[in-house]
Design an enzyme around this catalytic site. Structure first.
Site, PDB file in Angstrom:
ATOM      1  CG  HIS A 103      -1.878  -1.068   1.391  1.00 38.75           C
ATOM      2  ND1 HIS A 103      -2.704  -1.331   0.389  1.00 38.75           N
ATOM      3  CD2 HIS A 103      -2.116  -1.934   2.383  1.00 38.75           C
ATOM      4  CE1 HIS A 103      -3.447  -2.446   0.512  1.00 38.75           C
ATOM      5  NE2 HIS A 103      -3.380  -2.711   1.859  1.00 38.75           N
ATOM      6  CG  ASP A 108      -2.288  -8.273   0.827  1.00 38.62           C
ATOM      7  OD1 ASP A 108      -1.739  -8.742   1.930  1.00 38.62           O
ATOM      8  OD2 ASP A 108      -3.415  -7.960   1.058  1.00 38.62           O
ATOM      9  CG  HIS A 143      -5.960  -5.532   1.937  1.00 38.97           C
ATOM     10  ND1 HIS A 143      -5.229  -6.330   2.704  1.00 38.97           N
ATOM     11  CD2 HIS A 143      -7.092  -5.332   2.745  1.00 38.97           C
ATOM     12  CE1 HIS A 143      -6.057  -6.481   4.035  1.00 38.97           C
ATOM     13  NE2 HIS A 143      -7.174  -5.836   3.862  1.00 38.97           N
ATOM     14  CG  ASP A 193      -4.061 -10.365   3.568  1.00 38.56           C
ATOM     15  OD1 ASP A 193      -4.062 -10.638   2.520  1.00 38.56           O
ATOM     16  OD2 ASP A 193      -3.788  -9.110   3.899  1.00 38.56           O
TER      17      ASP A 193
HETATM   18 ZN   LIG Z   1      -3.486  -7.343   2.931  1.00 35.35          ZN
END
Ligand SMILES: [Zn+2]
Length: 382
Positions: free
Chosen positions: A142, A178, A180, A266
């Site tokens: 991120h 991931d 996200h 995740d």
């Molecule tokens: Zn993540």
């Protein structure tokens, strides 16, 4: 695979970083009693402990990474960002961006995480190892050039990709599974035709409105971003179908010299931050597929860098599944599998298949008949 071919990078100080109340729960206050945070990086020590106890770590050469230099960090980040992380950490804490809390040890941990990824790439490109795994924190995908975000301080994988380009890699494929969306990696390479960024993530999770199918790159990099936003509840079959029907053909069309995997876990079915259903079998199978793809396309050169993963009990098993596949070993015993593998979402659902079919029909890279035609941009015209 044995220790002369695969490397494991980790550092004790990466386990000392703790993002505290920036990791998912709201701070203690009205209606909220003190409780354990999602992102407890000492959990990674337990993951390493399981890989060690299983004997799988014996297959690796274990290395202690050097911290990233300023030169490494500046491959991606502006000086003011690095100064902010270091100053806040020296003060003992604070938010270095958006939901990116640091503690006293975070600046050191972040340099070690980025340093491990860069070092792994250099050693793989130099031929010392074929495959590598970096079990590091803080995560990175991120983090943007000018700000930390969502637990991520420095963008480890983006720094590694830039380091690879400096080391002579002409084309780098970054696969990010991931749960996200890796907005930071996407932003760094959005106009770069020589880095293909592919993200498989939960649609609309985080950041909001990031990682849409129509985000495909810009300028010279048009077509070099490929987002696969999957609906909540997606499990084993759809993830493997994405790798075989989307990632593999895109990789063949692109022709990478190196593959990097932002290997968060995740998307695991017990994770408190995601709503996906992946198991250790899923991560083992995806990792095996990517290693075979590296053997086919990039001389076997592939580097995995840990990202998210927030289930205290399941993260170690998922890391073990990934590590076992890198070492060419079978999928490990999974004591938590029985709670997940019977759920309907493990089989391909029609609303999951539609995402794949949409990309197969529209993404410029998947429309190309073959590789080796120069830049990714303009592929739709060929
Ligand atoms: Zn993540």
């Amino acid at each position: 695979m044995n220790g002369s071919e695969i490397a494991w990078y980790s550092h004790e100080m990466c386990f000392w970083h703790d993002p505290g109340p920036g990791s998912g729960y709201v701070p203690v206050g009205p209606g909220v009693e003190p409780l354990r945070q999602f992102a407890v990086d000492p959990d990674l020590r337990r993951a390493e402990g399981l890989v060690k106890a299983s004997g799988v770590l014996d297959r690796y050469t274990c290395l202690t990474p050097a911290p990233a230099t300023d030169e490494d960090l500046l491959l991606v980040h502006v000086p003011e960002h690095i100064e902010r992380v270091e100053a806040l950490s020296a003060l003992g804490g604070g938010d270095a961006g958006v939901y990116a809390q640091v503690n006293h040890h975070s600046a050191q941990a972040a340099r070690l995480a980025a340093g491990a990824a860069a070092q792994a790439v250099r050693q793989v490109l130099d031929g010392r190892f074929r495959r590598a795994y970096c079990l590091v924190r803080p995560p990175g995908h991120h983090a943007e050039p000018d700000r930390a975000m969502a637990l991520c301080l420095y963008n480890n994988v983006a720094i590694a990709a830039r380091a690879a380009q400096r080391r002579g890699a002409r084309r780098v494929l970054v696969l990010d599974w991931d749960v996200h969306h890796g907005n930071g990696i996407q932003r760094v390479f959005y106009d770069d035709p020589d880095v293909l960024y592919v993200s498989i993530h939960q649609d609309g999770l985080f950041p909001p409105a990031s990682g849409l199918v129509m985000e495909t790159g810009t300028g010279a990099g048009a077509g070099s971003t490929l987002n696969v936003p999957l609906p909540p509840g997606t499990g084993h079959d759809a993830y493997l179908a994405v790798v075989s029907r989307v990632v593999a053909p895109a990789a063949r069309a692109f022709g990478p010299d190196l593959i990097l995997v932002a290997a968060g876990v995740d998307a695991g079915g017990h994770d408190p931050m995601g709503r996906m259903l992946c198991t250790s079998r899923t991560f083992h199978a995806m990792t095996s597929m990517m290693c075979r793809l590296a053997d086919e396309l990039s001389g076997g050169r592939i580097v995995f860098v840990h990202e998210g993963g927030y289930s205290a009990w399941y993260q170690p098993t998922l890391v073990l599944g990934t590590a076992s596949a890198i070492a060419g070993l079978p999928a490990p015993q999974d004591p938590f599998l029985h709670a997940l593998d019977h759920l309907p979402g493990q089989r391909m659902q029609s609303h999951q298949r539609r995402v794949i079919e949409h990309l197969e029909a529209r993404h410029p890279l998947l429309l190309r008949p073959s590789a080796g035609t120069g830049t990714v941009g303009g592929a739709a015209d060929e």
